[in-house]
Each structure stands twice: as C-alpha cells, then as structure tokens.
Design an enzyme around this catalytic site. Structure first.
Site, short mmCIF file in Angstrom:
data_model
loop_
_atom_site.label_atom_id
_atom_site.label_comp_id
_atom_site.label_asym_id
_atom_site.label_seq_id
_atom_site.Cartn_x
_atom_site.Cartn_y
_atom_site.Cartn_z
N HIS A 303 0.85 -1.19 0.00
CA HIS A 303 0.00 0.00 0.00
C HIS A 303 0.88 1.24 0.00
CE1 HIS A 303 -3.17 2.81 1.14
NE2 HIS A 303 -3.98 1.89 0.67
N ASP A 360 -8.05 -5.36 -0.01
CA ASP A 360 -8.54 -6.21 -1.10
C ASP A 360 -8.18 -7.68 -0.92
OD1 ASP A 360 -9.69 -4.10 -2.61
OD2 ASP A 360 -7.66 -3.44 -3.05
#
Ligand code: COA
Length: 425
Positions: A303, A360
């Site tokens: 991320h 996700d």
C-alpha cells in the site's frame, strides 16, 4: 511553527510550515516557483499534500484509519452503511429520526430514470460491470440536465447518487443473467435492499439473511473513504474545473477500476484461483512476485500509505472466518489466502518493503460467500466509496483555497528545432 529554510544556488528562502490536528507537518510551497523559479518533482504525489481535509485520518505507520475522528474498528459492524454514509457526507452521525428519514430518502431516490433503464439493453454482453457503472453514473447528469448544475439542490443529487449506484449495480447483474429487475423497499436497509435486488425473484418473498446483510454493511463501510487515493483525487481533480457532481464521481469510478486500485479485489480472487489450480504452491508465487524480470505482483499486498497492517484487512480477516463459519461455508481459496499471507509475511523481500495484506486481500472471499460474482467486486467497492467521493466533492467546493488543479511538469523533449518543408500537406 517555525518556517522551513531552503538554500538554492547560495540563496536562502523561507517557506511557511503548518500542521494538522494530528500533528502531520507540511511545508507550504505555494510561493516556491514565484520565489525561486523552481518547482517540486514528485511523481505519484507521494510527498504532495493537495488539500487540507477534515474527512479521514490515516497513519500508515501505525495502521490507523478514522472517519471523521471515529476509529474504523468502532464503526464497522456497529452501524448501518447508510448511517456511516451520513457521517461521511455531513460530518456527524445522524440522530435516530434523521437516520430513518435519510434511509427512506436514499430508497425513494434510488429509482433509475425509466428511459435510462433501456441503456442496459444496449451494452455489449461482454461489457465489464465497472464500465457499465461508470457510463450510467455519467449519464445521470443527462437525465437531470437542468438541475445537475444547480448546487442548491445538492442534497437531492447526493441522495440520487448513493441511492442509484446500488440500483445500477444490481440491474447490470440482473441483465447479465437475464433476470427481471427488482426494486428497493423503504422497510429494508441499504444493504438488505441491494441483496434483495441482486438475488430475489418476483415469484416469492425473499428474506435477506441477517448474516449477509451485516457482512455487506461492514464491507461497504470499510470501503467508504481513504483520503486522497487515486479515485478520490480524480474526483477532486475533475471537480476543480467546476464539473457537476455526477461527472466528477463517474471519473472516480473509472479511476477505481484499475487493478492497482479498486480492481485489485477482482485480481486477488483470480490470483488465488490460479494458485489453487496450480496445486496451492504459494511459495512459487511469492518467489515470482519478487522477480524483477516478471511483472507479477502479489495482488492484495502493499500500500502507498500503510507500512504496517492495513486495519481494514485485520477486520476483514476475522470477519471472513466468522461469516463463513456462520454460513457453513468452507472456501478452499481462504486456505490458499491464509498460507500465502503466512509465507509472504515471513519473507525478507516483503519484510524489508513493509508489504502487508491490504483491504482487497480478504474482501473478495467475503463477497464470494455472499454470492457476488467476481467481476462485480470492484462495483461493490464503488458503492461503498460513493459517500467518500461525495464528501470530498463537497469539501473541495467549500474550500477557500480551491483553484483548478493543474500540476506543472519538467519538459524533457526536443529543444526548439525548425520545420523544413515536406510533402505532408
Ligand atoms: N508484490 C510484490 N512486490 C511489491 C508489491 C506486491 N504486491 N507491492 C509493492 N512491491 C514492491 C515494489 O516492486 C517495490 O520494490 P522495489 O523497491 O524493489 O522496486 C516496493 O515494493 C515498493 O513498491 P511501490 O511500487 O513503490 O509501491 P507504491 O506505493 O507505488 O504502490 C501499490 C502501492 C498498492 C500500487 C502496490 O503495492 C501494488 O501494486 N500492490 C498490488 C495491487 C494492490 O493490491 N492494490 C490495492 C491497493 S489497496
């Protein structure tokens, strides 16, 4: 706060600094080019603050996410999606009467314009549902052409967007499987309405399973906002030219679609299937993700902001176990996901780069348990994100510092050269 000092070609410049409520520090470089003739270079904007925002706070090193000051762990699973949407858009939780009225308005405004429904017949059967969603939301300003530009009616636009995004999503699914459209009811929650519109038939009463309604509420809340991510920045970029809210938000949907952003949830599931079909050899794929000569990445890992566990993935990992147990589902892809996580988190490559599972990684397994087809996963992300995009659109329009967004560049092309006559006319 003291000023920052910059020394350039032997000359010293002072740049003001300021901080936010959580002590994040910023150097105000708005006068930098005027003062020095130089600009900053920051591809991907990893060090660039594009606005001041009071919506969402993230501390990526500590794994903190808060909406309007509330920790995500306290909201997800505790309130309904529509209550969180109210908080996101208006900055405070609704009172009970406000909540009931808001929920009702979201349902009453969730009917897609009757002529717009015909659009579903004309998309290719192969069209991706994200493509359909972006086009349908964009076309909303064509169905409300006069009032789309009228910002005094902004609450109505907001209710239409949040209400209709789920109708469009459900209708595109019903169209793809050849089932009749089902309409929402005011005595159902937002999540229950969506599940009913997806899975009910007109032939019999559909009782929405509580476990599914609660899980969907939680998933949508986890997706609701994430400060200046790619799609939200896109919404703000478009809004800065004074485009209407439908046009701005549809641009956000298209940005979300990419597999490095919201499209990652679909990509994760496809990756897990590939690994399962390949005998569940997770180590092979962890090794592949480390190779510089191969574009493969572990989808659902890493991320830009979190250099620690994504707090949303922690919530999801527990929720996946609970929901699958309650529904009596054993999903072999969950086993693959867990062993992939275990191997990656012990691997030096992932440790050194602080790559952890993101939102996700587990969300797809939960969507799958709810019966949502894989190609609809990113659409669900968009439904969840809608109130966040709207909140940023509103905040930007009210910002006294608002200017059209227009980054600079460093030109690296040809120096001036002269045209010599050729037969190109
Ligand atoms: N698998 C393998 N390596 C990864 C990786 C992944 N999922 N994510 C990042 N890396 C590596 C990069 O190759 C880079 O390695 P290097 O330093 O040797 O060049 C390093 O980690 C830093 O990554 P970087 O590309 O600078 O991160 P970013 O902030 O630009 O990108 C993402 C962030 C999310 C786009 C990126 O982590 C990614 O592509 N993840 C997979 C897609 C995904 O899950 N997206 C959903 C995000 S919520």
């Amino acid at each position: 706060m003291e000023n920052a000092k910059l020394i350039l070609s032997g000359k010293e410049y002072e740049l003001p600094m300021f901080s936010g409520t959580e002590d994040e520090r910023a150097i105000d470089i708005r006068k930098l080019r005027d003062m020095t003739g130089a600009i900053t270079y920051d591809p991907g904007y990893g060090n660039t603050g594009s606005c001041r925002s009071a919506i969402t706070f993230i501390d990526g090193d500590k794994g903190i996410l808060r909406y309007r000051g509330y920790p995500i762990e306290e909201l997800a699973g505790s309130i309904r999606y529509s209550a969180a949407a109210y908080l996101m858009v208006y900055g405070r939780l609704p009172t009970e009467p406000e909540f009931l009225d808001w929920r009702k308005q979201l349902t009453l405004n969730s009917f897609v314009h009757a002529s717009q429904v015909n659009f579903f017949d004309n998309f290719s059967a192969l069209a991706h549902p994200m493509n359909i969603l972006g086009s349908m939301i964009s076309s909303m300003s064509a169905f409300y052409p006069h009032d789309a530009e009228d910002e005094s009616d902004i609450d109505l636009h907001i209710q239409r967007l949040i209400g209709q995004v789920k109708t469009i999503a459900a209708f595109s699914y019903r169209k793809s499987v050849g089932l009749p459209y089902i309409y929402p009811r005011t005595d159902h929650s937002y999540a229950a309405n969506f599940l009913r519109m997806m899975f009910a038939t007109p032939a019999e009463e559909y009782v929405v399973p509580k476990v599914m309604e609660n899980a969907l509420d939680m998933l949508l809340i986890l997706h609701m906002d994430h400060e200046q991510n790619c799609s939200t920045s896109t919404v703000r970029m478009v809004a800065s030219s004074m485009s209407n809210i439908y046009a701005s938000v549809s641009a956000g949907i298209n940005a979300l679609w990419g597999r490095l952003h919201g499209g990652a949830n679909e990509a994760v599931l496809n990756m897990l299937k590939t690994i399962a079909d390949d005998g569940g050899n997770v180590a092979k794929y962890v090794d592949l993700a480390k190779r510089k000569d191969n574009p493969f990445k572990l989808m659902g890992f890493g991320h830009r902001v979190y250099k620690n566990f994504d707090p949303r993935s922690k919530i999801l990992k527990t929720a996946v176990d609970d929901v699958l147990n309650e529904m009596g589902i054993h999903d072999p892809l969950l086993d693959v996901a867990k062993s992939l996580e275990e191997v990656a988190l012990k691997d030096d490559f992932f440790i050194a780069r602080k790559l952890y599972p993101n939102v996700d990684f587990y969300s797809g397994i939960l969507y799958r348990a709810l019966g949502i087809p894989t190609e609809m996963f990113t659409v669900l992300f968009a439904i969840g994100r809608m109130p966040g995009w709207i909140a940023h659109w509103l905040e930007m329009r009210a910002d006294p510092d608002l200017r059209i967004q227009r980054p600079r560049q460093i030109y690296i092309g040809e120096k001036m050269r002269h045209f010599e006559q050729m037969n190109l006319y």
